[in-house]
Write a protein that holds these residues in place. Structure first.
Motif, PDB file in Angstrom:
ATOM      1  N   THR A  42       0.814  -1.206   0.000  1.00 32.85           N
ATOM      2  CA  THR A  42       0.000   0.000   0.000  1.00 32.85           C
ATOM      3  C   THR A  42       0.850   1.260   0.000  1.00 32.85           C
ATOM      4  O   THR A  42       2.009   1.241   0.413  1.00 32.85           O
ATOM      5  CB  THR A  42      -0.935   0.028   1.227  1.00 32.85           C
ATOM      6  OG1 THR A  42      -0.134   0.025   2.418  1.00 32.85           O
ATOM      7  CG2 THR A  42      -1.879  -1.149   1.234  1.00 32.85           C
ATOM      8  N   ASP A  43       0.247   2.362  -0.473  1.00 28.25           N
ATOM      9  CA  ASP A  43       0.917   3.664  -0.518  1.00 28.25           C
ATOM     10  C   ASP A  43       0.400   4.533   0.624  1.00 28.25           C
ATOM     11  O   ASP A  43      -0.258   5.538   0.406  1.00 28.25           O
ATOM     12  CB  ASP A  43       0.637   4.363  -1.856  1.00 28.25           C
ATOM     13  CG  ASP A  43       1.186   3.597  -3.027  1.00 28.25           C
ATOM     14  OD1 ASP A  43       2.250   2.982  -2.888  1.00 28.25           O
ATOM     15  OD2 ASP A  43       0.551   3.617  -4.104  1.00 28.25           O
ATOM     16  N   GLU A  44       0.699   4.133   1.840  1.00 31.71           N
ATOM     17  CA  GLU A  44       0.241   4.866   3.024  1.00 31.71           C
ATOM     18  C   GLU A  44       1.452   5.365   3.791  1.00 31.71           C
ATOM     19  O   GLU A  44       2.594   5.044   3.447  1.00 31.71           O
ATOM     20  CB  GLU A  44      -0.584   3.936   3.926  1.00 31.71           C
ATOM     21  CG  GLU A  44      -1.780   3.328   3.237  1.00 31.71           C
ATOM     22  CD  GLU A  44      -2.464   2.279   4.074  1.00 31.71           C
ATOM     23  OE1 GLU A  44      -3.694   2.249   4.034  1.00 31.71           O
ATOM     24  OE2 GLU A  44      -1.787   1.498   4.755  1.00 31.71           O
ATOM     25  N   GLN A  45       1.186   6.108   4.865  1.00 31.08           N
ATOM     26  CA  GLN A  45       2.287   6.567   5.712  1.00 31.08           C
ATOM     27  C   GLN A  45       3.057   5.370   6.263  1.00 31.08           C
ATOM     28  O   GLN A  45       4.278   5.399   6.364  1.00 31.08           O
ATOM     29  CB  GLN A  45       1.751   7.418   6.867  1.00 31.08           C
ATOM     30  CG  GLN A  45       2.852   7.942   7.765  1.00 31.08           C
ATOM     31  CD  GLN A  45       2.309   8.807   8.888  1.00 31.08           C
ATOM     32  OE1 GLN A  45       1.119   9.060   8.979  1.00 31.08           O
ATOM     33  NE2 GLN A  45       3.190   9.261   9.751  1.00 31.08           N
TER      34      GLN A  45
END
Length: 73
Positions: A42-45
């Motif tokens: 995923t492209d999360e923090q």
């Protein structure tokens, strides 16, 4: 999906977007059952790698994507 406590959890709709990390080869489990796995980061923090199983005729959906590609599943 089954948890470690033996409870079954049904997820009806879920959307995950990120970068393809792994696309497994098709696995023929029995003469009538096949599966293929996709791992998306995923492209999360705090990125997570999530494995998604595709079964039966849905395994063909993975033929058009490649590792490193951005996807929404």
């Amino acid at each position: 999906m089954e948890s470690t406590f033996g409870q079954t959890i049904k997820i009806s709709n879920m959307e995950i977007s990120g970068k393809v990390k792994v696309i497994s080869a098709e696995q023929q489990i029995s003469p009538t059952f096949k599966k293929r796995e996709l791992v998306v980061t995923t492209d999360e923090q705090y990125p997570q790698s999530i494995m998604i199983e595709f079964i039966q005729d849905k395994t063909d959906l993975l033929n058009t994507i490649s590792v490193g590609e951005d996807v929404k599943v």
